[in-house]
Enzyme design. Sequence first.
Site, short mmCIF file in Angstrom:
data_model
loop_
_atom_site.label_atom_id
_atom_site.label_comp_id
_atom_site.label_asym_id
_atom_site.label_seq_id
_atom_site.Cartn_x
_atom_site.Cartn_y
_atom_site.Cartn_z
N PHE A 44 0.81 -1.22 0.00
CA PHE A 44 0.00 0.00 0.00
C PHE A 44 0.84 1.27 0.00
CE2 PHE A 44 0.94 -0.02 4.55
CZ PHE A 44 1.07 1.34 4.81
N GLU A 102 -5.00 -3.74 -1.89
CA GLU A 102 -6.45 -3.52 -1.88
C GLU A 102 -6.82 -2.30 -1.02
OE1 GLU A 102 -4.62 -5.75 -0.51
OE2 GLU A 102 -5.46 -6.61 1.33
N ARG A 103 -5.80 -1.73 -0.33
CA ARG A 103 -6.13 -0.61 0.54
C ARG A 103 -6.12 0.74 -0.19
NH1 ARG A 103 -2.61 -2.08 5.78
NH2 ARG A 103 -1.53 -3.54 4.43
N CYS A 137 9.64 1.74 3.38
CA CYS A 137 10.53 0.64 3.77
C CYS A 137 11.95 1.15 3.96
CB CYS A 137 10.50 -0.46 2.73
SG CYS A 137 11.25 0.06 1.21
N GLU A 147 9.13 -4.18 12.86
CA GLU A 147 8.96 -2.97 12.04
C GLU A 147 7.69 -2.25 12.51
OE1 GLU A 147 7.87 -3.77 7.94
OE2 GLU A 147 9.04 -2.05 7.26
P1 NAD Z 1 1.59 -6.56 3.07
O1 NAD Z 1 2.64 -7.62 3.15
O2 NAD Z 1 0.50 -6.58 4.07
O3 NAD Z 1 0.88 -6.60 1.64
C1 NAD Z 1 1.62 -6.62 0.45
C2 NAD Z 1 0.79 -7.32 -0.63
O4 NAD Z 1 0.56 -8.68 -0.22
C3 NAD Z 1 -0.58 -6.70 -0.85
O5 NAD Z 1 -0.86 -6.68 -2.23
C4 NAD Z 1 -1.51 -7.64 -0.10
O6 NAD Z 1 -2.80 -7.69 -0.66
C5 NAD Z 1 -0.82 -8.98 -0.22
N1 NAD Z 1 -1.10 -9.85 0.92
C6 NAD Z 1 -1.36 -9.47 2.20
N2 NAD Z 1 -1.57 -10.55 2.97
C7 NAD Z 1 -1.42 -11.63 2.17
C8 NAD Z 1 -1.50 -13.03 2.41
N3 NAD Z 1 -1.77 -13.53 3.61
N4 NAD Z 1 -1.27 -13.86 1.37
C9 NAD Z 1 -0.99 -13.36 0.15
N5 NAD Z 1 -0.91 -12.05 -0.12
C10 NAD Z 1 -1.12 -11.18 0.88
O7 NAD Z 1 2.38 -5.17 3.08
P2 NAD Z 1 1.77 -3.71 3.17
O8 NAD Z 1 1.25 -3.47 4.55
O9 NAD Z 1 0.88 -3.44 2.03
O10 NAD Z 1 3.08 -2.84 2.93
C11 NAD Z 1 3.97 -2.49 3.95
C12 NAD Z 1 5.14 -3.46 4.03
O11 NAD Z 1 5.81 -3.49 2.77
C13 NAD Z 1 6.19 -3.04 5.03
O12 NAD Z 1 6.65 -4.18 5.69
C14 NAD Z 1 7.29 -2.43 4.18
O13 NAD Z 1 8.57 -2.45 4.75
C15 NAD Z 1 7.21 -3.30 2.98
N6 NAD Z 1 7.80 -2.65 1.82
C16 NAD Z 1 9.01 -3.10 1.39
C17 NAD Z 1 9.62 -2.49 0.33
C18 NAD Z 1 10.95 -2.98 -0.17
O14 NAD Z 1 11.32 -2.57 -1.25
N7 NAD Z 1 11.65 -3.83 0.55
C19 NAD Z 1 9.00 -1.41 -0.32
C20 NAD Z 1 7.76 -0.99 0.13
C21 NAD Z 1 7.16 -1.62 1.21
#
Ligand code: NAD
Length: 498
Positions: free
Chosen positions: A148, A175-176, A280, A382
Amino acid sequence: MQTIGHFINGQHHDEHSRTQAVFNPSTGTQDKQVSIASAKTVEHAIASAQAAFPAWRDTPVIKRARVMFKFKELLEQHADKICELIGEEHGKIVHDAAGELQRGIENVEYACGAPEFLKGEFSKNVGPSIDSWSEMQPLGVVAGITPFNFPVMVPLWMFPMAIVCGNTFVLKPSERDPSATLYIAQLLQQAGLPDGVLNVVNGDKVAVDTLLHDHRVQAVSFVGSTPIAQYIYQTATANGKRCQALGGAKNHAIVMPDADIDNVVSSLLGAAFGSSGERCMALSVAVAVGDEVADLMIAKLSEAMKALKYGPYFDKNNDFGAVITAEHKAKVIAYIDSAEQQGAKIIVDGRQAAPTGYENGFYVGATLIDQVQANMTSYKEEIFGPVLQVMRVNNMQEAMDLIDNHEYGNGTCIYTRDGEAARYFSDHIKVGMVGINVPLPVPVAYHSFGGWKRSLFGDLYAYGPDGARFYTRRKTITQRWPTANVREGAQFSMPTLN
Ligand code: NAD
């Protein structure tokens, strides 16, 4: 209420299915909902991508690059609309959204160079009248799953490169805050992309699992939290797919006794609290070498934090906005509570944040915590909120040990005037992206992005040269056109030039 659907085969697509609320975090209101794709809808998107692949693969690379040139123009022309959509559903301030968009556009600019970087390798006369070359061929249908916090930039890390390399794509954004992602997908269509080359499905685990298990999907790029990244990597690779899965982070800044403290304070403010800390690469831990530097830094930081402004995304005077959801706000506050309960000292407390007129928005004020220890929950996990934690150590090696022992290794930074210390630090620290007096060392589009340890699962980084490698498969061809005088008899030993 507006329902946000999917974009499949060049068409808006909806199904009467499950929906999920999409909030405006600045006000706390729900104005929209998003369709949550069934497995059938995702399979439809995969089939569209599969059908579009043969013609797109054979489209000359210069023509594929021209679509990206046009796409860049459209992204620039529609920047205000894109930033508005980001702000409305994510909560980040429009000037921050403009920065996100610009960093995304730089990946489109890099993709425009595909005719150059897809040239491959050629060797003439590797044997008598024999030439050999390596091509970078597209994989087929590839999938992207994005978080998101960068609804435009992170998708732009993926699909422009994948598509310019000749692949077709199915994207599952967060989806958010899905609207900005859908909007830019439609702009790419306007830029001349054939139907089915880029498809966007909104959804949750059902959609993701369908992508992970479908045999037509050749590769998966993921960016999100570490537990999900690990699941994605394990499942995708167990199903024979290529995968890169970027995860979460805990980014430390070492503040050396010789650092320019005023510079440290101003850059920490932006790097810790910008985008409400939902990056991140946010610097969430300042490791002060010595009590003297810690006390001075905390005094100056707490004074400067009084001037920070937070509130709705559309007010350009705000430094940062709301966090993504009410649940996430509660989670950030619970981390601050836990730090306090475990013995840390809350120096500036953002838990009661409620800007006038926006009391129902999902706000957490900038928070500064001192005396944080390595065994505290708020340090180990985190937080992903506007929270800066300070740790105190006696020397640089102790600071480096802390960083090396943390499970995450995304970004880090050292503040110093000592070139020898900085060089030692960048050479030895177990982190993928390092800043020297640079708080957010996010690599530019012509390098590649990725962390170490549990911040990345896979072998190749995102975007740039590694992105081109990830989305292509090497094929090496060795060719001879026999003439009468090079005809040979059968050879049973390994061919050599001797
Ligand atoms: P998230 O892991 O909750 O979601 C990421 C994606 O995974 C979304 O599209 C979501 O719909 C999907 N998802 C969520 N739960 C799932 C499940 N149980 N099974 C399959 N798919 C699922 O992450 P978020 O809250 O959207 O984003 C924040 C996180 O992303 C933080 O931990 C941040 O550090 C990380 N991030 C990392 C980078 C990087 O480059 N390393 C960049 C941006 C964000």
